[in-house]
Design a protein around this motif. Structure first.
Motif, PDB file in Angstrom:
ATOM      1  N   CYS A  68      40.351 -27.803   5.232  1.00 63.59           N
ATOM      2  CA  CYS A  68      41.565 -27.216   4.698  1.00 63.59           C
ATOM      3  C   CYS A  68      41.338 -25.720   4.529  1.00 63.59           C
ATOM      4  O   CYS A  68      40.247 -25.282   4.172  1.00 63.59           O
ATOM      5  CB  CYS A  68      41.889 -27.839   3.337  1.00 63.59           C
ATOM      6  N   SER A  69      42.407 -24.956   4.786  1.00 64.83           N
ATOM      7  CA  SER A  69      42.310 -23.503   4.739  1.00 64.83           C
ATOM      8  C   SER A  69      43.369 -23.029   3.744  1.00 64.83           C
ATOM      9  O   SER A  69      44.441 -23.628   3.668  1.00 64.83           O
ATOM     10  CB  SER A  69      42.595 -23.020   6.159  1.00 64.83           C
ATOM     11  N   PRO A  70      43.095 -21.964   2.964  1.00 61.24           N
ATOM     12  CA  PRO A  70      44.130 -21.508   2.018  1.00 61.24           C
ATOM     13  C   PRO A  70      45.342 -20.934   2.752  1.00 61.24           C
ATOM     14  O   PRO A  70      45.194 -20.411   3.861  1.00 61.24           O
ATOM     15  CB  PRO A  70      43.446 -20.421   1.200  1.00 61.24           C
ATOM     16  N   TRP A  71      46.531 -21.038   2.140  1.00 64.42           N
ATOM     17  CA  TRP A  71      47.728 -20.453   2.732  1.00 64.42           C
ATOM     18  C   TRP A  71      47.462 -18.988   3.067  1.00 64.42           C
ATOM     19  O   TRP A  71      46.826 -18.271   2.275  1.00 64.42           O
ATOM     20  CB  TRP A  71      48.908 -20.543   1.754  1.00 64.42           C
ATOM     21  N   LEU A  72      47.960 -18.526   4.206  1.00 62.12           N
ATOM     22  CA  LEU A  72      47.735 -17.149   4.625  1.00 62.12           C
ATOM     23  C   LEU A  72      48.506 -16.187   3.714  1.00 62.12           C
ATOM     24  O   LEU A  72      49.617 -16.480   3.275  1.00 62.12           O
ATOM     25  CB  LEU A  72      48.166 -16.938   6.077  1.00 62.12           C
ATOM     26  N   SER A  73      47.885 -15.034   3.464  1.00 63.20           N
ATOM     27  CA  SER A  73      48.474 -14.008   2.586  1.00 63.20           C
ATOM     28  C   SER A  73      49.320 -13.044   3.414  1.00 63.20           C
ATOM     29  O   SER A  73      49.328 -13.109   4.647  1.00 63.20           O
ATOM     30  CB  SER A  73      47.341 -13.221   1.931  1.00 63.20           C
ATOM     31  N   CYS A  74      49.992 -12.118   2.740  1.00 65.18           N
ATOM     32  CA  CYS A  74      50.765 -11.073   3.426  1.00 65.18           C
ATOM     33  C   CYS A  74      49.882 -10.347   4.433  1.00 65.18           C
ATOM     34  O   CYS A  74      50.260 -10.166   5.600  1.00 65.18           O
ATOM     35  CB  CYS A  74      51.311 -10.061   2.422  1.00 65.18           C
ATOM     36  N   GLU A  75      48.712  -9.941   3.970  1.00 65.16           N
ATOM     37  CA  GLU A  75      47.783  -9.190   4.804  1.00 65.16           C
ATOM     38  C   GLU A  75      47.435  -9.972   6.083  1.00 65.16           C
ATOM     39  O   GLU A  75      47.514  -9.444   7.192  1.00 65.16           O
ATOM     40  CB  GLU A  75      46.522  -8.901   3.976  1.00 65.16           C
ATOM     41  N   GLU A  76      47.101 -11.242   5.911  1.00 65.99           N
ATOM     42  CA  GLU A  76      46.732 -12.069   7.069  1.00 65.99           C
ATOM     43  C   GLU A  76      47.928 -12.297   7.991  1.00 65.99           C
ATOM     44  O   GLU A  76      47.790 -12.282   9.214  1.00 65.99           O
ATOM     45  CB  GLU A  76      46.160 -13.408   6.592  1.00 65.99           C
ATOM     46  N   LEU A  77      49.101 -12.502   7.388  1.00 62.23           N
ATOM     47  CA  LEU A  77      50.303 -12.695   8.222  1.00 62.23           C
ATOM     48  C   LEU A  77      50.569 -11.447   9.064  1.00 62.23           C
ATOM     49  O   LEU A  77      50.925 -11.533  10.231  1.00 62.23           O
ATOM     50  CB  LEU A  77      51.518 -12.999   7.346  1.00 62.23           C
ATOM     51  N   ARG A  78      50.367 -10.271   8.452  1.00 61.78           N
ATOM     52  CA  ARG A  78      50.661  -9.025   9.162  1.00 61.78           C
ATOM     53  C   ARG A  78      49.668  -8.762  10.284  1.00 61.78           C
ATOM     54  O   ARG A  78      50.032  -8.267  11.340  1.00 61.78           O
ATOM     55  CB  ARG A  78      50.639  -7.840   8.183  1.00 61.78           C
ATOM     56  N   THR A  79      48.393  -9.094  10.054  1.00 61.24           N
ATOM     57  CA  THR A  79      47.380  -8.690  11.037  1.00 61.24           C
ATOM     58  C   THR A  79      46.972  -9.801  12.001  1.00 61.24           C
ATOM     59  O   THR A  79      46.556  -9.521  13.115  1.00 61.24           O
ATOM     60  CB  THR A  79      46.103  -8.168  10.329  1.00 61.24           C
ATOM     61  N   GLU A  80      47.101 -11.069  11.590  1.00 57.97           N
ATOM     62  CA  GLU A  80      46.546 -12.141  12.428  1.00 57.97           C
ATOM     63  C   GLU A  80      47.598 -12.920  13.203  1.00 57.97           C
ATOM     64  O   GLU A  80      47.257 -13.745  14.043  1.00 57.97           O
ATOM     65  CB  GLU A  80      45.731 -13.113  11.557  1.00 57.97           C
ATOM     66  N   THR A 136      54.366 -28.603   7.708  1.00 60.61           N
ATOM     67  CA  THR A 136      53.203 -28.018   7.042  1.00 60.61           C
ATOM     68  C   THR A 136      53.372 -26.510   6.873  1.00 60.61           C
ATOM     69  O   THR A 136      53.638 -25.793   7.834  1.00 60.61           O
ATOM     70  CB  THR A 136      51.929 -28.327   7.849  1.00 60.61           C
ATOM     71  N   LEU A 137      53.220 -26.075   5.626  1.00 61.73           N
ATOM     72  CA  LEU A 137      53.290 -24.648   5.297  1.00 61.73           C
ATOM     73  C   LEU A 137      51.922 -24.028   5.546  1.00 61.73           C
ATOM     74  O   LEU A 137      50.899 -24.561   5.098  1.00 61.73           O
ATOM     75  CB  LEU A 137      53.696 -24.483   3.830  1.00 61.73           C
ATOM     76  N   LEU A 138      51.898 -22.895   6.285  1.00 58.44           N
ATOM     77  CA  LEU A 138      50.625 -22.244   6.597  1.00 58.44           C
ATOM     78  C   LEU A 138      50.438 -20.953   5.810  1.00 58.44           C
ATOM     79  O   LEU A 138      49.301 -20.495   5.629  1.00 58.44           O
ATOM     80  CB  LEU A 138      50.540 -21.934   8.098  1.00 58.44           C
ATOM     81  N   GLY A 139      51.544 -20.359   5.379  1.00 55.43           N
ATOM     82  CA  GLY A 139      51.449 -19.119   4.623  1.00 55.43           C
ATOM     83  C   GLY A 139      52.827 -18.522   4.434  1.00 55.43           C
ATOM     84  O   GLY A 139      53.805 -19.024   4.979  1.00 55.43           O
ATOM     85  N   PHE A 140      52.893 -17.459   3.626  1.00 49.28           N
ATOM     86  CA  PHE A 140      54.184 -16.810   3.369  1.00 49.28           C
ATOM     87  C   PHE A 140      53.939 -15.425   2.834  1.00 49.28           C
ATOM     88  O   PHE A 140      52.838 -15.127   2.350  1.00 49.28           O
ATOM     89  CB  PHE A 140      55.017 -17.626   2.370  1.00 49.28           C
ATOM     90  N   CYS A 141      54.955 -14.566   2.953  1.00 46.63           N
ATOM     91  CA  CYS A 141      54.875 -13.233   2.373  1.00 46.63           C
ATOM     92  C   CYS A 141      56.258 -12.866   1.851  1.00 46.63           C
ATOM     93  O   CYS A 141      57.166 -12.579   2.633  1.00 46.63           O
ATOM     94  CB  CYS A 141      54.411 -12.215   3.413  1.00 46.63           C
ATOM     95  N   GLU A 142      56.418 -12.927   0.534  1.00 46.54           N
ATOM     96  CA  GLU A 142      57.731 -12.651  -0.058  1.00 46.54           C
ATOM     97  C   GLU A 142      58.150 -11.204   0.153  1.00 46.54           C
ATOM     98  O   GLU A 142      59.331 -10.922   0.339  1.00 46.54           O
ATOM     99  CB  GLU A 142      57.742 -13.030  -1.543  1.00 46.54           C
ATOM    100  N   ASP A 143      57.175 -10.276   0.162  1.00 47.01           N
ATOM    101  CA  ASP A 143      57.510  -8.856   0.373  1.00 47.01           C
ATOM    102  C   ASP A 143      58.129  -8.628   1.748  1.00 47.01           C
ATOM    103  O   ASP A 143      59.004  -7.782   1.919  1.00 47.01           O
ATOM    104  CB  ASP A 143      56.255  -7.978   0.244  1.00 47.01           C
ATOM    105  N   ASP A 144      57.656  -9.377   2.755  1.00 47.84           N
ATOM    106  CA  ASP A 144      58.156  -9.200   4.121  1.00 47.84           C
ATOM    107  C   ASP A 144      59.232 -10.228   4.481  1.00 47.84           C
ATOM    108  O   ASP A 144      59.730 -10.227   5.608  1.00 47.84           O
ATOM    109  CB  ASP A 144      57.016  -9.351   5.138  1.00 47.84           C
TER     110      ASP A 144
END
Ligand SMILES: Nc1ncnc2c1ncn2[C@@H]1O[C@H](COP(=O)(O)OP(=O)(O)O)[C@@H](O)[C@H]1O
Ligand SMILES: *[C@@H]1O[C@H](CO)[C@@H](O)[C@H](O)[C@H]1NC(C)=O
Ligand SMILES: *[C@@H]1O[C@H](CO)[C@@H](O)[C@H](O)[C@H]1NC(C)=O
Ligand SMILES: *[C@@H]1O[C@H](CO)[C@@H](O)[C@H](O)[C@H]1NC(C)=O
Ligand SMILES: [Mg+2]
Length: 350
Positions: A68-80, A136-144
């Motif tokens: 299991c991997s933690p939900w991706l952060s804003c930073e990870e969503l933006r760069t990966e 399945t939710l992988l990550g989110f970024c409310e700012d973006d």
């Protein structure tokens, strides 16, 4: 989910025997094989997902991922995450097939700022309802205003007919698999009605095409619910009921209690419009199930066996409609009954 999508086209080796003899022999062999395989064909347990134990809250696992991997952060969503092409759009989100660490993923972007509240509600629901019934939710970024979810290449239920029409899926275009989809659908409604976040009503479903667009078909031919942007809470003990939106609804896909009750002479007024409960989801089940059953050999036989339970779903009085669990139990009984009769009928033929 073994046994769901396998094909049975393995050839038998040929030998140099006299033609008539060979024919007889192979017919006998085929019969014996068929007889032995009947149980396997008809009674194979559906939907056994090996290793489908869910990750702890805030984590995900998909495809062949071991851990299991933690939900991706804003930073990870933006760069990966690399956005590839648009695959869908609704009133709230624009959805892009994207790539993350060589995996295909779905990136949803808020399409209009006015819809931010619905977008955030949908995100809260996705976070709180992670299970085999929900994408399945992988990550989110409310700012973006972005949400990353597992990508399902077969898309939404809107394209079910086109998908099952493809020659590579002809083997799953059977009443058995279609009834299984209807069972998945009712299981999802049952889950929403008894969810960790209370009794939730699937409001974003005022007509059949809209309803179908909220569910995704997985590669294993099961269903997950994807769009949770309108899931208001019913609380019978505190007397909290819901309304799906603030506008007047029409047509007979929605439940009768969702229609303006005071006649054409009185103009619609949201303040005077009565609220209702989760039984509006039950009213819609016969229409969705009938779509899922489609028009293949055996569909009408299944419809015939579901006639009484579907009639009960269409009770004018919401409280008289069965629960999703009642419907699911009936679907299971019908599936087993029809499988048993098919096995014995085919055995008699041999
Ligand atoms: N994870 C996904 N995999 C494949 N297609 C998707 C995925 N998520 C959404 N889609 C496509 O995008 C469409 C719109 O997505 P949805 O979440 O319902 O947006 P909206 O909230 O605007 O209605 C869906 O009907 C489906 O066709
Ligand atoms: C389908 O099932 C297989 C195992 O049978 C599993 O490894 C895979 O993750 C499943 N895929 C989806 C999209 O659920
Ligand atoms: C399915 O395929 C047939 C023949 O190829 C075609 O006539 C029909 O329009 C297709 N239906 C859908 C829903 O794509
Ligand atoms: C429903 O209402 C009761 C009584 O007001 C309350 O105790 C309970 O927590 C509520 N349930 C949910 C899921 O909000
Ligand atoms: Mg939608």
């Amino acid at each position: 989910m073994d046994g769901k999508a396998q094909d049975s086209s393995r050839g038998l080796p040929r030998r140099a025997v006299p033609p008539a003899m060979g024919l007889l022999l192979s017919m006998a062999l085929m019969n014996a094989l068929l007889y032995l395989c009947l149980d396997w064909f008809f009674i194979a347990p559906p939907h056994s997902t090996p290793g489908s134990t869910h990750c702890p809250h805030g984590h995900f696992r998909m495809g062949q991922m071991k851990n299991c991997s933690p939900w991706l952060s804003c930073e990870e969503l933006r760069t990966e995450v690399r956005q590839l092409k648009r695959v869908g759009e609704g009133a709230v989100k624009r959805v892009f097939l994207s790539e993350w660490k060589e995996r295909k993923v779905a990136l949803s972007r808020l399409s209009r700022l006015e819809m931010k509240e619905d977008f955030l509600h949908g995100l809260e629901m996705l976070k709180g309802l992670q299970s085999k019934h929900v994408v399945t939710l992988l990550g989110f970024c409310e700012d973006d205003n972005t949400i990353l979810t597992e990508y399902h290449p077969l898309g939404s239920l809107s394209s079910l007919e086109a998908t099952l029409n493809l020659s590579k899926y002809q083997n799953v275009n059977t009443w058995q698999h279609r009834l299984q989809l209807a069972m998945d659908y009712v299981s999802i409604i049952n889950y929403l009605h008894h969810s960790p976040l209370g009794t939730r009503v699937m409001c974003d479903s005022n007509d059949l095409p809209k309803t179908l667009s909220q569910y995704l078909l997985t590669s294993n031919f099961s269903l997950v619910v994807n769009d949770l942007d309108a899931l208001p809470l019913v609380n019978h003990s505190s007397g909290t009921l819901v309304k799906c939106g603030h506008r007047e609804l029409h047509g007979d896909f929605v439940a009768p209690e969702q229609l303006w009750p005071y006649g054409e002479d009185t103009p619609f007024d949201d303040d005077l419009m009565p609220s209702y409960d989760e039984k509006i989801d039950i009213w819609k089940i016969p229409d969705v199930s009938s779509f899922l059953l489609g028009h293949v050999e055996g569909s009408d036989m299944v419809r015939f066996h579901l006639f009484d339970i579907h009639k009960a779903c269409k009770s004018q009085t919401p409280a008289e409609r069965p629960t999703a669990q009642d419907i699911l139990d009936t679907y299971k009984k019908v599936l087993n009954l029809l499988r048993d009769t098919m096995v014995s009928q085919t055995r008699e033929m041999l």
